[in-house]
Design a protein around this motif. Structure first.
Motif, PDB file in Angstrom:
ATOM      1  N   ILE A  88       3.132  18.310   7.657  1.00  0.00           N
ATOM      2  CA  ILE A  88       3.880  18.072   6.412  1.00  0.00           C
ATOM      3  C   ILE A  88       4.893  19.195   6.205  1.00  0.00           C
ATOM      4  CG2 ILE A  88       2.086  16.689   5.289  1.00  0.00           C
ATOM      5  CD1 ILE A  88       1.358  19.127   3.643  1.00  0.00           C
ATOM      6  N   ASP A  89       5.381  19.750   7.324  1.00  0.00           N
ATOM      7  CA  ASP A  89       6.339  20.854   7.253  1.00  0.00           C
ATOM      8  C   ASP A  89       7.605  20.479   6.473  1.00  0.00           C
ATOM      9  OD1 ASP A  89       6.520  19.182   9.652  1.00  0.00           O
ATOM     10  OD2 ASP A  89       8.345  20.319  10.046  1.00  0.00           O
ATOM     11  N   LEU A  90       8.041  19.219   6.569  1.00  0.00           N
ATOM     12  CA  LEU A  90       9.280  18.822   5.878  1.00  0.00           C
ATOM     13  C   LEU A  90       9.047  18.704   4.366  1.00  0.00           C
ATOM     14  CD1 LEU A  90      10.606  16.189   8.442  1.00  0.00           C
ATOM     15  CD2 LEU A  90      11.361  18.564   8.133  1.00  0.00           C
ATOM     16  N   TYR A 119      -1.345  13.765  -0.442  1.00  0.00           N
ATOM     17  CA  TYR A 119      -0.322  14.823  -0.475  1.00  0.00           C
ATOM     18  C   TYR A 119       0.742  14.535  -1.543  1.00  0.00           C
ATOM     19  CZ  TYR A 119       2.241  11.947   3.056  1.00  0.00           C
ATOM     20  OH  TYR A 119       2.860  10.959   3.791  1.00  0.00           O
ATOM     21  N   LYS A 133       0.840  -1.201   0.000  1.00  0.00           N
ATOM     22  CA  LYS A 133       0.000   0.000   0.000  1.00  0.00           C
ATOM     23  C   LYS A 133       0.879   1.256   0.000  1.00  0.00           C
ATOM     24  CE  LYS A 133      -1.649   1.734   3.964  1.00  0.00           C
ATOM     25  NZ  LYS A 133      -1.376   3.165   4.179  1.00  0.00           N
ATOM     26  N   ASN A 134       1.898   1.264   0.867  1.00  0.00           N
ATOM     27  CA  ASN A 134       2.672   2.499   1.051  1.00  0.00           C
ATOM     28  C   ASN A 134       3.658   2.770  -0.075  1.00  0.00           C
ATOM     29  OD1 ASN A 134       1.171   2.957   3.246  1.00  0.00           O
ATOM     30  ND2 ASN A 134       2.685   2.262   4.733  1.00  0.00           N
ATOM     31  N   ILE A 174       7.803   6.890  16.745  1.00  0.00           N
ATOM     32  CA  ILE A 174       7.512   7.586  15.485  1.00  0.00           C
ATOM     33  C   ILE A 174       6.290   8.490  15.610  1.00  0.00           C
ATOM     34  CG2 ILE A 174       7.011   7.285  13.020  1.00  0.00           C
ATOM     35  CD1 ILE A 174       9.772   6.172  13.767  1.00  0.00           C
ATOM     36  N   ARG A 178      -4.304  10.275   3.490  1.00  0.00           N
ATOM     37  CA  ARG A 178      -3.135  11.134   3.693  1.00  0.00           C
ATOM     38  C   ARG A 178      -2.276  11.160   2.428  1.00  0.00           C
ATOM     39  NH1 ARG A 178      -0.049  13.578   7.277  1.00  0.00           N
ATOM     40  NH2 ARG A 178       2.209  13.345   7.228  1.00  0.00           N
ATOM     41  N   SER A 186      11.624  11.295   7.245  1.00  0.00           N
ATOM     42  CA  SER A 186      10.197  11.144   6.928  1.00  0.00           C
ATOM     43  C   SER A 186      10.004  10.419   5.592  1.00  0.00           C
ATOM     44  CB  SER A 186       9.547  12.531   6.841  1.00  0.00           C
ATOM     45  OG  SER A 186       8.417  12.501   6.012  1.00  0.00           O
ATOM     46  N   VAL A 187       9.179   9.352   5.619  1.00  0.00           N
ATOM     47  CA  VAL A 187       8.876   8.607   4.392  1.00  0.00           C
ATOM     48  C   VAL A 187       8.181   9.542   3.397  1.00  0.00           C
ATOM     49  CG1 VAL A 187       7.424   6.762   3.441  1.00  0.00           C
ATOM     50  CG2 VAL A 187       8.726   6.374   5.552  1.00  0.00           C
ATOM     51  N   GLY A 188       7.137  10.188   3.854  1.00  0.00           N
ATOM     52  CA  GLY A 188       6.337  11.042   2.954  1.00  0.00           C
ATOM     53  C   GLY A 188       7.141  12.180   2.378  1.00  0.00           C
ATOM     54  N   ARG A 247      -0.307   6.480  19.093  1.00  0.00           N
ATOM     55  CA  ARG A 247      -0.609   5.309  18.265  1.00  0.00           C
ATOM     56  C   ARG A 247      -0.955   4.090  19.147  1.00  0.00           C
ATOM     57  NH1 ARG A 247       2.210   3.442  12.543  1.00  0.00           N
ATOM     58  NH2 ARG A 247       0.207   2.680  11.740  1.00  0.00           N
ATOM     59  N   ASP A 250       4.169   0.525  11.983  1.00  0.00           N
ATOM     60  CA  ASP A 250       2.892   0.005  11.482  1.00  0.00           C
ATOM     61  C   ASP A 250       2.573  -1.381  12.017  1.00  0.00           C
ATOM     62  OD1 ASP A 250       3.215   1.482   8.160  1.00  0.00           O
ATOM     63  OD2 ASP A 250       2.757   2.323  10.114  1.00  0.00           O
ATOM     64  N   ARG A 253      -4.209   0.271  11.441  1.00  0.00           N
ATOM     65  CA  ARG A 253      -3.466  -0.805  12.113  1.00  0.00           C
ATOM     66  C   ARG A 253      -4.087  -1.134  13.469  1.00  0.00           C
ATOM     67  NH1 ARG A 253      -1.281  -2.331   7.363  1.00  0.00           N
ATOM     68  NH2 ARG A 253      -0.291  -0.536   6.386  1.00  0.00           N
TER      69      ARG A 253
HETATM   70  C1  EPZ Z   1       4.239   6.768   6.063  1.00  0.00           C
HETATM   71  O1  EPZ Z   1       3.527   7.833   6.647  1.00  0.00           O
HETATM   72  C2  EPZ Z   1       3.241   5.625   6.001  1.00  0.00           C
HETATM   73  N1  EPZ Z   1       2.094   6.037   5.199  1.00  0.00           N
HETATM   74  C3  EPZ Z   1       2.772   5.274   7.405  1.00  0.00           C
HETATM   75  O2  EPZ Z   1       1.930   4.146   7.296  1.00  0.00           O
HETATM   76  C4  EPZ Z   1       3.991   4.890   8.241  1.00  0.00           C
HETATM   77  O3  EPZ Z   1       3.571   4.659   9.575  1.00  0.00           O
HETATM   78  C5  EPZ Z   1       5.010   6.023   8.228  1.00  0.00           C
HETATM   79  O4  EPZ Z   1       5.355   6.353   6.866  1.00  0.00           O
HETATM   80  C6  EPZ Z   1       6.273   5.673   8.974  1.00  0.00           C
HETATM   81  O5  EPZ Z   1       6.849   4.529   8.410  1.00  0.00           O
HETATM   82  C7  EPZ Z   1       2.224   6.052   3.849  1.00  0.00           C
HETATM   83  O6  EPZ Z   1       3.272   5.746   3.318  1.00  0.00           O
HETATM   84  C8  EPZ Z   1       1.016   6.458   3.080  1.00  0.00           C
HETATM   85  P1  EPZ Z   1       6.508   9.984   8.097  1.00  0.00           P
HETATM   86  P2  EPZ Z   1       4.171   9.317   6.639  1.00  0.00           P
HETATM   87  O7  EPZ Z   1       6.494  11.207   7.273  1.00  0.00           O
HETATM   88  O8  EPZ Z   1       4.924   9.511   5.397  1.00  0.00           O
HETATM   89  C9  EPZ Z   1       6.628  13.324  11.445  1.00  0.00           C
HETATM   90  C10 EPZ Z   1       0.041   2.837   7.639  1.00  0.00           C
HETATM   91  O9  EPZ Z   1      -0.411   2.357   8.679  1.00  0.00           O
HETATM   92  N2  EPZ Z   1       6.655  14.276  10.320  1.00  0.00           N
HETATM   93  O10 EPZ Z   1       7.653   9.031   7.994  1.00  0.00           O
HETATM   94  O11 EPZ Z   1       3.123  10.268   6.997  1.00  0.00           O
HETATM   95  C11 EPZ Z   1       5.290  12.612  11.537  1.00  0.00           C
HETATM   96  O12 EPZ Z   1       4.370  13.385  12.285  1.00  0.00           O
HETATM   97  C12 EPZ Z   1       0.542   4.262   7.651  1.00  0.00           C
HETATM   98  O13 EPZ Z   1       0.182   2.236   6.548  1.00  0.00           O
HETATM   99  C13 EPZ Z   1       6.859  15.622  10.579  1.00  0.00           C
HETATM  100  O14 EPZ Z   1       7.013  16.038  11.723  1.00  0.00           O
HETATM  101  O15 EPZ Z   1       5.185   9.167   7.862  1.00  0.00           O
HETATM  102  C14 EPZ Z   1       5.641  11.332  12.245  1.00  0.00           C
HETATM  103  O16 EPZ Z   1       5.678  11.587  13.639  1.00  0.00           O
HETATM  104  C15 EPZ Z   1       0.319   4.963   8.982  1.00  0.00           C
HETATM  105  N3  EPZ Z   1       6.882  16.496   9.537  1.00  0.00           N
HETATM  106  C16 EPZ Z   1       7.067  11.037  11.742  1.00  0.00           C
HETATM  107  O17 EPZ Z   1       7.561  12.265  11.200  1.00  0.00           O
HETATM  108  C17 EPZ Z   1       6.714  16.086   8.245  1.00  0.00           C
HETATM  109  O18 EPZ Z   1       6.760  16.926   7.319  1.00  0.00           O
HETATM  110  C18 EPZ Z   1       7.129   9.989  10.646  1.00  0.00           C
HETATM  111  O19 EPZ Z   1       6.284  10.420   9.618  1.00  0.00           O
HETATM  112  C19 EPZ Z   1       6.493  14.711   7.997  1.00  0.00           C
HETATM  113  C20 EPZ Z   1       6.472  13.822   9.046  1.00  0.00           C
END
Ligand code: EPZ
Length: 415
Positions: A123-125, A95, A22-23, A326, A92, A162-164, A330, A304, A370
């Motif tokens: 999504i500040d990053l 984005y 999915k991700n 993370i 989400r 950050s993954v996203g 949760r 996850d 999850r």
């Molecule tokens: C991805 O979310 C996954 N979703 C999440 O899976 C997964 O839990 C997460 O990565 C961590 O592996 C998708 O890929 C669609 P992050 P994402 O940016 O990209 C903070 C599931 O269950 N952060 O790595 O949103 C954030 O708040 C989902 O399948 C910032 O502060 O995760 C979090 O605390 C849930 N600023 C941490 O970083 C930002 O700009 C990790 O977030 C971006 C993130």
């Protein structure tokens, strides 16, 4: 809202096939916008997130054809325009249209992302990355307007891996002028899969899977063909189920390397996993030992899987702990596991689980994807009937979960 009814205690045997990640695919589908010709994607899971993304692409003017687990996206008819809040809010991953539209058209108008309630999801990053590439970002009520005269490669350091943000910056940078370097990039396998997809279309990305990713901008991306990697979180969820109820349960179409952290923690708990080239065979553990989990970015233990694993930890002898590093919030599955008879205490980002406890069927709610999986596992091992409501969250990320569990022998139905 749809709900699941589960009669617990059924031994599970036989084999299931894991679907596409999915991700990975929730980024690859928006990324097709960057191509100047049709793109074919295989091993696409049948989950509602893909339908929602397809709705957005169709709204923009793309043509989508789906046969089973293959989709062909023809992005040539796209007209860049605001993505309405109603469809953007469904998930989400909407984005990723920011990076894709910015990368292709130098402009994106996208609403704040939706997503699971597991803590503030800033999504500040992502936005920092877009600005470093030369874009201006305006927040207009609850949507972003991101504009750039031109996108120029730059070095972007991510405060959090950050993954996203890693993915979105890659999408914006693939057609920028010059070299972009992402430092402290996320290393998840899905990042590698997405980078491979973009390279198949003619991008020039190196270092995906490491903490430094380099993207040399190109003028055009062609169509291409790409296969989505297996979903390591779906696979891990079934592995946990097998550790609790499996009798020679075979999980096929997996990449064992992506499950290393879970397999190692399960063996610490006394679970024997037979690891094949692209499959696992798991049997219910005779006795489960307590373990301690700390979620970390890849290759650490994945956040996850901590919720699904929490249900297994209620069956371990002694005190187990989960430390969630993370996300801030949760543990929404835990009050419901306690309602079923678990003995779990939460202290900020740490959960302490006393076991083993006999879980009894109850009416519980899937608060997020999850957490829903965790409660389904609870229902599978509990005595009597469990009803899990709000399972739309679960259907977003687990392909045909009722069919797959029924095939293994579970007494589960949707109504
Ligand atoms: C991805 O979310 C996954 N979703 C999440 O899976 C997964 O839990 C997460 O990565 C961590 O592996 C998708 O890929 C669609 P992050 P994402 O940016 O990209 C903070 C599931 O269950 N952060 O790595 O949103 C954030 O708040 C989902 O399948 C910032 O502060 O995760 C979090 O605390 C849930 N600023 C941490 O970083 C930002 O700009 C990790 O977030 C971006 C993130």
């Amino acid at each position: 809202m749809q709900q699941l009814e589960i009669i617990g205690g059924q031994p599970l045997t036989g084999k299931i096939k894991i679907g596409g990640a999915k991700n990975s695919v929730v980024a690859i589908v928006p990324a097709t916008i960057l191509a100047d010709a049709p793109v074919t994607i295989t091993n696409v899971p049948k989950i509602s997130d893909i339908e929602a993304l397809g709705e957005i692409l169709t709204f923009l003017g793309a043509k989508i054809e789906r046969t089973n687990n293959t989709i062909i996206v023809d992005p040539t008819g796209i007209i860049n325009q605001e993505i309405p809040e109603g469809i953007a809010k469904k998930l989400r991953a909407s984005y990723y249209f920011m990076g894709a539209l910015l990368g292709k058209y130098k402009r994106a108008e996208v609403y704040f992302p939706g997503g699971c309630p597991i803590g503030p999801r800033p999504i500040d990053l992502h936005l920092k990355g877009f600005k470093k590439l030369g874009a201006t970002v305006k927040a207009d009520h609850n949507k972003y307007i991101i504009d750039a005269k031109e996108l120029i490669g730059n070095t972007i350091y991510l405060d959090i891996a950050s993954v996203g943000a890693t993915v979105n910056i890659m999408l914006a940078a693939v057609r920028a002028k010059g070299l972009t370097v992402i430092e402290n990039a996320a290393k998840e396998p899905e990042i590698v899969n997405i980078a491979t997809f973009l390279n198949n279309m003619g991008a020039k990305i190196s270092g995906a899977g490491t903490s430094v990713i380099k993207i040399m901008g190109v003028n055009q991306l062609n169509g291409g063909f790409h296969e989505v990697i297996p979903d390591r979180i779906e696979a891990g969820t079934y592995l946990i189920i097998g550790a609790l109820l499996g009798h020679n349960m075979r999980i096929e179409n997996i990449i064992p390397l992506h499950l290393e952290s879970l397999i190692s923690k399960l063996s610490e708990a006394g679970v024997k996993v037979k690891v094949g080239r692209d499959y696992l065979i798991i049997n219910k553990a005779k006795c489960l030992k307590s373990i301690n989990i700390k979620t970390l970015v890849y290759p650490g233990f994945p956040t996850d899987l901590q919720q699904p694993l929490a249900t297994l930890l209620t069956q371990c002898q002694g005190i187990s702990t989960i430390e969630e590093t993370i996300y801030e919030d949760r543990f929404n599955n835990i009050p419901y596991l306690n309602k079923m008879g678990a003995d779990i205490k939460i202290n900020q980002t740490k959960a302490t689980i006393k076991g083993p406890t006999n879980l009894k069927g109850a009416k519980v709610k899937a608060t997020d994807l999850r957490a829903g999986a965790s409660l389904i596992i609870g229902g599978l091992i509990a005595e009597g009937k469990t009803t899990v409501t709000d399972i739309n969250h679960v259907l977003r990320g687990y392909e045909q979960i009722v069919e797959k569990l029924t095939k293994l022998g579970a007494k589960i139905r949707i109504n």
